[in-house]
Write a protein that holds these residues in place. Structure first.
Motif, PDB file in Angstrom:
ATOM      1  N   GLY A 250       0.738  -1.036  -0.001  1.00  0.00           N
ATOM      2  CA  GLY A 250       0.105   0.028  -0.007  1.00  0.00           C
ATOM      3  C   GLY A 250       0.788   1.230   0.042  1.00  0.00           C
ATOM      4  O   GLY A 250       1.661   1.520  -0.687  1.00  0.00           O
ATOM      5  N   ASP A 251       0.465   2.317   0.981  1.00  0.00           N
ATOM      6  CA  ASP A 251       1.096   3.434   1.091  1.00  0.00           C
ATOM      7  C   ASP A 251       2.338   3.486   2.113  1.00  0.00           C
ATOM      8  O   ASP A 251       2.863   4.541   2.421  1.00  0.00           O
ATOM      9  CB  ASP A 251       0.118   4.619   1.267  1.00  0.00           C
ATOM     10  CG  ASP A 251      -0.352   4.369   2.624  1.00  0.00           C
ATOM     11  OD1 ASP A 251      -0.124   3.251   3.558  1.00  0.00           O
ATOM     12  OD2 ASP A 251      -1.078   5.200   3.073  1.00  0.00           O
ATOM     13  N   TYR A 252       2.618   2.411   2.486  1.00  0.00           N
ATOM     14  CA  TYR A 252       3.863   2.337   3.249  1.00  0.00           C
ATOM     15  C   TYR A 252       5.019   2.540   2.794  1.00  0.00           C
ATOM     16  O   TYR A 252       6.007   3.411   3.373  1.00  0.00           O
ATOM     17  CB  TYR A 252       4.100   0.933   3.784  1.00  0.00           C
ATOM     18  CG  TYR A 252       5.164   0.515   4.876  1.00  0.00           C
ATOM     19  CD1 TYR A 252       4.849   0.764   6.246  1.00  0.00           C
ATOM     20  CD2 TYR A 252       6.379   0.158   4.523  1.00  0.00           C
ATOM     21  CE1 TYR A 252       5.884   0.628   7.073  1.00  0.00           C
ATOM     22  CE2 TYR A 252       7.474   0.047   5.320  1.00  0.00           C
ATOM     23  CZ  TYR A 252       7.129   0.322   6.791  1.00  0.00           C
ATOM     24  OH  TYR A 252       8.152   0.161   7.477  1.00  0.00           O
ATOM     25  N   PRO A 253       5.800   2.181   1.423  1.00  0.00           N
ATOM     26  CA  PRO A 253       6.967   2.458   1.110  1.00  0.00           C
ATOM     27  C   PRO A 253       7.179   4.039   0.497  1.00  0.00           C
ATOM     28  O   PRO A 253       6.349   4.731   0.217  1.00  0.00           O
ATOM     29  CB  PRO A 253       7.255   1.501   0.214  1.00  0.00           C
ATOM     30  CG  PRO A 253       5.858   0.632  -0.173  1.00  0.00           C
ATOM     31  CD  PRO A 253       4.948   1.487   0.731  1.00  0.00           C
ATOM     32  N   PHE A 254       8.406   4.248   0.289  1.00  0.00           N
ATOM     33  CA  PHE A 254       8.827   5.489  -0.727  1.00  0.00           C
ATOM     34  C   PHE A 254       8.848   4.633  -2.046  1.00  0.00           C
ATOM     35  O   PHE A 254       9.498   3.592  -2.100  1.00  0.00           O
ATOM     36  CB  PHE A 254      10.115   6.011  -0.365  1.00  0.00           C
ATOM     37  CG  PHE A 254      10.292   6.729   0.971  1.00  0.00           C
ATOM     38  CD1 PHE A 254       9.583   7.666   1.250  1.00  0.00           C
ATOM     39  CD2 PHE A 254      11.284   5.973   1.810  1.00  0.00           C
ATOM     40  CE1 PHE A 254       9.670   8.178   2.326  1.00  0.00           C
ATOM     41  CE2 PHE A 254      11.233   6.612   2.891  1.00  0.00           C
ATOM     42  CZ  PHE A 254      10.489   7.952   3.435  1.00  0.00           C
ATOM     43  N   TYR A 255       8.042   5.156  -3.065  1.00  0.00           N
ATOM     44  CA  TYR A 255       7.973   4.588  -4.459  1.00  0.00           C
ATOM     45  C   TYR A 255       8.795   5.256  -5.460  1.00  0.00           C
ATOM     46  O   TYR A 255       8.984   6.605  -5.249  1.00  0.00           O
ATOM     47  CB  TYR A 255       6.414   4.516  -4.858  1.00  0.00           C
ATOM     48  CG  TYR A 255       5.766   3.471  -4.324  1.00  0.00           C
ATOM     49  CD1 TYR A 255       5.855   2.338  -4.780  1.00  0.00           C
ATOM     50  CD2 TYR A 255       4.658   3.886  -3.358  1.00  0.00           C
ATOM     51  CE1 TYR A 255       4.804   1.161  -4.102  1.00  0.00           C
ATOM     52  CE2 TYR A 255       3.827   2.863  -2.779  1.00  0.00           C
ATOM     53  CZ  TYR A 255       3.929   1.508  -3.277  1.00  0.00           C
ATOM     54  OH  TYR A 255       3.119   0.452  -2.783  1.00  0.00           O
ATOM     55  N   CYS A 256       9.417   4.588  -6.238  1.00  0.00           N
ATOM     56  CA  CYS A 256      10.138   5.005  -7.549  1.00  0.00           C
ATOM     57  C   CYS A 256       9.847   4.515  -8.756  1.00  0.00           C
ATOM     58  O   CYS A 256       9.472   3.310  -8.679  1.00  0.00           O
ATOM     59  CB  CYS A 256      11.567   5.053  -7.198  1.00  0.00           C
ATOM     60  SG  CYS A 256      12.342   3.244  -6.907  1.00  0.00           S
ATOM     61  N   ASN A 257      10.167   5.150  -9.883  1.00  0.00           N
ATOM     62  CA  ASN A 257      10.100   4.589 -11.185  1.00  0.00           C
ATOM     63  C   ASN A 257      11.307   3.791 -11.279  1.00  0.00           C
ATOM     64  O   ASN A 257      12.245   4.112 -11.380  1.00  0.00           O
ATOM     65  CB  ASN A 257      10.197   5.603 -12.291  1.00  0.00           C
ATOM     66  CG  ASN A 257      10.203   5.245 -13.785  1.00  0.00           C
ATOM     67  OD1 ASN A 257      10.301   3.830 -13.903  1.00  0.00           O
ATOM     68  ND2 ASN A 257       9.696   5.852 -14.791  1.00  0.00           N
ATOM     69  N   PRO A 258      11.296   2.142 -11.246  1.00  0.00           N
ATOM     70  CA  PRO A 258      12.417   1.499 -11.388  1.00  0.00           C
ATOM     71  C   PRO A 258      13.338   1.443 -12.755  1.00  0.00           C
ATOM     72  O   PRO A 258      14.235   1.026 -12.759  1.00  0.00           O
ATOM     73  CB  PRO A 258      11.486   0.115 -11.323  1.00  0.00           C
ATOM     74  CG  PRO A 258      10.158   0.191 -11.980  1.00  0.00           C
ATOM     75  CD  PRO A 258       9.752   1.626 -11.517  1.00  0.00           C
ATOM     76  N   TYR A 259      12.848   2.118 -13.756  1.00  0.00           N
ATOM     77  CA  TYR A 259      13.227   2.526 -14.839  1.00  0.00           C
ATOM     78  C   TYR A 259      14.146   3.732 -14.921  1.00  0.00           C
ATOM     79  O   TYR A 259      15.016   4.040 -15.697  1.00  0.00           O
ATOM     80  CB  TYR A 259      12.626   2.618 -16.175  1.00  0.00           C
ATOM     81  CG  TYR A 259      12.127   1.107 -16.356  1.00  0.00           C
ATOM     82  CD1 TYR A 259      12.540   0.118 -17.027  1.00  0.00           C
ATOM     83  CD2 TYR A 259      10.876   0.703 -16.046  1.00  0.00           C
ATOM     84  CE1 TYR A 259      12.174  -1.171 -17.644  1.00  0.00           C
ATOM     85  CE2 TYR A 259      10.470  -0.470 -16.261  1.00  0.00           C
ATOM     86  CZ  TYR A 259      11.015  -1.339 -16.917  1.00  0.00           C
ATOM     87  OH  TYR A 259      10.406  -2.683 -17.142  1.00  0.00           O
TER      88      TYR A 259
END
Length: 288
Positions: A250-259
């Protein structure tokens, strides 16, 4: 070699076993085998992900083609499929033949409540603890889809400015020549800490240590077990912005574009500058 072993079990060993035991049901933990032609009872296969097909450009033909044969063969003959997330099921439904009636069931990964504070007696773990600095854990293994080239490239920029940041890597990868060559090619080997293979207690001990973050920036996953392990231990997490991670953590992590290497770099910066270690989370009922 793995494919040859699978073929041996599929063509010779498995039919003999099924016949000898008069089996009524065959359940496989994966799809990389051939369902015997003379087995006319029910078969259920487990399909964790469709990564070989979603990001096929990352794999060589000698890997793709056998998987394609096993996968198609399983779909043709099985009566049911277990998969590990809604995201995997969504991908899977596009491959099931329209004239074929196959029942599907989502069976999430299972987790147990973290143990109380424990101390490992094994030297390999104590050695990790004795090194001063900020430690980020990676437990995802070594495969093309794990996106390690971009991770190490971003990590190199990080350690040029922060010499006290280390990446803790679990598993037997310190003996994997291809993996070691990859690390050296990005010049990050001085800031990599190998734990070797850990048992459950050692892994628990490591998660309860002074880790400042965890990373899972895989390009494709069926579930992503290491993401949820970080969450239930309260470790700040950097995740790839893909559907299954949103489903699982869910909203737990920091997200990033893996590319996007710059986003990965900024994500690692968020981990090392984050002063908060979150409280341990209860295990959600869907994961028990």
């Amino acid at each position: 070699l793995n494919y040859l072993i699978n073929l041996y079990y599929s063509i010779i060993s498995l039919p003999i076993f099924l016949l000898k035991n008069n089996a009524d049901l065959l359940v496989s933990p994966y799809y990389d085998f051939i369902i015997p032609k003379n087995f006319n009872k029910k078969t259920i296969v487990t399909i964790h992900d469709l990564c070989y097909f979603k990001i096929s450009e990352l794999y060589k033909i000698h890997t793709l083609y056998p998987n394609y044969i096993f996968f198609r063969g399983s779909l043709e003959k099985c009566c049911g499929i277990f998969t590990v997330s809604k995201s995997s099921l969504k991908d899977l439904l596009g491959y099931i033949p329209k004239n074929k009636e196959i029942k599907t069931e989502i069976v999430y990964n299972c987790f147990t409540k973290p143990e109380k504070k424990i101390i490992s007696k094994k030297y390999s773990i104590k050695n990790i603890f004795s090194i001063k600095g900020k430690k980020i854990i990676y437990t995802g293994g070594f495969e093309n889809r794990k996106n390690l080239g971009r991770l190490f490239s971003a990590f190199y920029k990080i350690i040029n400015l922060n010499e006290d940041v280390f990446l803790v890597i679990t598993g037997n990868l310190e003996k994997n020549n291809k993996f070691i060559k990859l690390i050296k090619s990005y010049r990050v080997e001085k800031n990599i800490l190998f734990t070797g293979v850990l048992d459950n207690q050692e892994m628990e001990c490591l998660y309860q240590s002074d880790l400042i973050g965890s990373i899972n920036i895989s390009l494709c996953e069926g579930f992503g077990r290491n993401s949820y392990e970080a969450k239930i231990h309260g470790i700040p997490l950097l995740c790839s912005d893909i559907d299954v991670n949103h489903e699982v953590v869910g909203d737990y992590p920091f997200y990033c574009n893996p590319y996007n290497e710059n986003e990965i770099y900024e994500g690692i910066n968020k981990l090392i500058n984050n002063e908060i270690r979150f409280k341990k989370s209860n295990i959600e009922s869907r994961f028990t």
